[in-house]
Scaffold this motif. Sequence first.
Motif, PDB file in Angstrom:
ATOM      1  N   ARG A  51       0.815  -1.214   0.000  1.00  0.00           N
ATOM      2  CA  ARG A  51       0.000   0.000   0.000  1.00  0.00           C
ATOM      3  C   ARG A  51       0.848   1.263   0.000  1.00  0.00           C
ATOM      4  NH1 ARG A  51      -4.610  -1.061   4.580  1.00  0.00           N
ATOM      5  NH2 ARG A  51      -5.495  -2.935   3.656  1.00  0.00           N
ATOM      6  N   PHE A  52       2.091   1.158   0.482  1.00  0.00           N
ATOM      7  CA  PHE A  52       2.948   2.321   0.631  1.00  0.00           C
ATOM      8  C   PHE A  52       3.960   2.499  -0.495  1.00  0.00           C
ATOM      9  CE2 PHE A  52       1.665   1.414   5.047  1.00  0.00           C
ATOM     10  CZ  PHE A  52       1.122   2.655   5.362  1.00  0.00           C
ATOM     11  N   ILE A  53       3.853   1.745  -1.565  1.00  0.00           N
ATOM     12  CA  ILE A  53       4.793   1.901  -2.681  1.00  0.00           C
ATOM     13  C   ILE A  53       4.627   3.299  -3.267  1.00  0.00           C
ATOM     14  CG2 ILE A  53       5.368   1.126  -5.020  1.00  0.00           C
ATOM     15  CD1 ILE A  53       4.752  -1.691  -4.139  1.00  0.00           C
ATOM     16  N   GLY A  54       5.753   3.990  -3.434  1.00  0.00           N
ATOM     17  CA  GLY A  54       5.746   5.347  -3.963  1.00  0.00           C
ATOM     18  C   GLY A  54       5.542   6.418  -2.904  1.00  0.00           C
ATOM     19  N   GLU A  55       5.388   6.026  -1.644  1.00  0.00           N
ATOM     20  CA  GLU A  55       5.175   6.961  -0.540  1.00  0.00           C
ATOM     21  C   GLU A  55       6.469   7.113   0.255  1.00  0.00           C
ATOM     22  OE1 GLU A  55       2.154   8.372   0.469  1.00  0.00           O
ATOM     23  OE2 GLU A  55       1.045   7.492  -1.198  1.00  0.00           O
ATOM     24  N   GLU A  56       6.638   8.287   0.841  1.00  0.00           N
ATOM     25  CA  GLU A  56       7.766   8.479   1.746  1.00  0.00           C
ATOM     26  C   GLU A  56       7.332   8.011   3.127  1.00  0.00           C
ATOM     27  OE1 GLU A  56      11.192  11.643   2.889  1.00  0.00           O
ATOM     28  OE2 GLU A  56       9.712  12.137   1.386  1.00  0.00           O
ATOM     29  N   CYS A  57       8.077   7.064   3.685  1.00  0.00           N
ATOM     30  CA  CYS A  57       7.664   6.407   4.918  1.00  0.00           C
ATOM     31  C   CYS A  57       8.813   6.323   5.910  1.00  0.00           C
ATOM     32  CB  CYS A  57       7.179   4.990   4.622  1.00  0.00           C
ATOM     33  SG  CYS A  57       5.707   4.930   3.615  1.00  0.00           S
ATOM     34  N   ILE A  73       9.596   4.225  -0.566  1.00  0.00           N
ATOM     35  CA  ILE A  73       9.517   2.792  -0.856  1.00  0.00           C
ATOM     36  C   ILE A  73       9.374   2.624  -2.361  1.00  0.00           C
ATOM     37  CG2 ILE A  73       8.196   0.674  -0.519  1.00  0.00           C
ATOM     38  CD1 ILE A  73       7.416   1.693   2.211  1.00  0.00           C
ATOM     39  N   LYS A  74      10.363   1.975  -2.977  1.00  0.00           N
ATOM     40  CA  LYS A  74      10.385   1.785  -4.422  1.00  0.00           C
ATOM     41  C   LYS A  74       9.663   0.516  -4.853  1.00  0.00           C
ATOM     42  CE  LYS A  74      12.854   4.925  -6.380  1.00  0.00           C
ATOM     43  NZ  LYS A  74      12.223   5.867  -7.270  1.00  0.00           N
ATOM     44  N   GLU A  75      10.020  -0.602  -4.240  1.00  0.00           N
ATOM     45  CA  GLU A  75       9.394  -1.871  -4.628  1.00  0.00           C
ATOM     46  C   GLU A  75       9.439  -2.845  -3.463  1.00  0.00           C
ATOM     47  OE1 GLU A  75      12.063  -4.741  -7.011  1.00  0.00           O
ATOM     48  OE2 GLU A  75      12.627  -2.737  -7.707  1.00  0.00           O
ATOM     49  N   ILE A  76       8.558  -3.842  -3.544  1.00  0.00           N
ATOM     50  CA  ILE A  76       8.479  -4.868  -2.510  1.00  0.00           C
ATOM     51  C   ILE A  76       8.455  -6.224  -3.192  1.00  0.00           C
ATOM     52  CG2 ILE A  76       7.071  -5.815  -0.662  1.00  0.00           C
ATOM     53  CD1 ILE A  76       6.137  -2.958  -0.124  1.00  0.00           C
ATOM     54  N   VAL A  82      12.759  -2.362  -1.194  1.00  0.00           N
ATOM     55  CA  VAL A  82      13.809  -1.456  -1.639  1.00  0.00           C
ATOM     56  C   VAL A  82      13.381  -0.046  -1.271  1.00  0.00           C
ATOM     57  CG1 VAL A  82      15.107  -0.597  -3.613  1.00  0.00           C
ATOM     58  CG2 VAL A  82      14.402  -2.988  -3.535  1.00  0.00           C
ATOM     59  N   ILE A  83      14.268   0.665  -0.567  1.00  0.00           N
ATOM     60  CA  ILE A  83      13.978   2.019  -0.114  1.00  0.00           C
ATOM     61  C   ILE A  83      15.031   2.952  -0.669  1.00  0.00           C
ATOM     62  CG2 ILE A  83      13.823   3.501   1.918  1.00  0.00           C
ATOM     63  CD1 ILE A  83      12.913   1.005   3.418  1.00  0.00           C
ATOM     64  N   GLN A 103       3.585   6.192   7.246  1.00  0.00           N
ATOM     65  CA  GLN A 103       3.727   7.241   6.255  1.00  0.00           C
ATOM     66  C   GLN A 103       4.278   8.484   6.948  1.00  0.00           C
ATOM     67  OE1 GLN A 103       0.089   8.294   4.328  1.00  0.00           O
ATOM     68  NE2 GLN A 103       1.129   9.199   2.598  1.00  0.00           N
ATOM     69  N   TYR A 104       5.197   9.186   6.270  1.00  0.00           N
ATOM     70  CA  TYR A 104       5.838  10.336   6.896  1.00  0.00           C
ATOM     71  C   TYR A 104       4.776  11.375   7.244  1.00  0.00           C
ATOM     72  CZ  TYR A 104       9.835  13.203   8.080  1.00  0.00           C
ATOM     73  OH  TYR A 104      10.770  13.920   8.770  1.00  0.00           O
TER      74      TYR A 104
END
Length: 118
Positions: A51-57, A73-76, A82-83, A103-104
């Motif tokens: 759910r958090f792919i593409g989000e700054e966390c 978060i780039k990929e899971i 991968v961050i 999430q930040y």
Amino acid sequence: MDSLYLILLALFLLVIIPRIMQRRRLAAIRHILNRKMRNKENIEMKELAKRFIGEECIIYTITSNDGSVQGLIKEIDDGGMVIEKKTGELEIINLDFVTRIRQYPRKKNGKKKDIVLD
């Protein structure tokens, strides 16, 4: 006699206490890994983390030195994520050691908060 007590105190502070902390940390890691293997939590964490792919966390882990890793978060994949950090470097984190993903936090106007207290 006083010097003997000082030596024993120094020995206790410099050798024994760090050993105790290291054992507790390793026991916590073993406990979480055993629990995750029994309950198949890795699959659930993977699905929730997608759910958090593409989000700054902020990713909280057991093994990182400061307790958390911040980045995009780039990929899971099956075993890890991968961050991309602010500096542009990539970091791969094992999902077995992730305890929390957040999430930040942002202010009302959409800007990132300067200080994050947990």
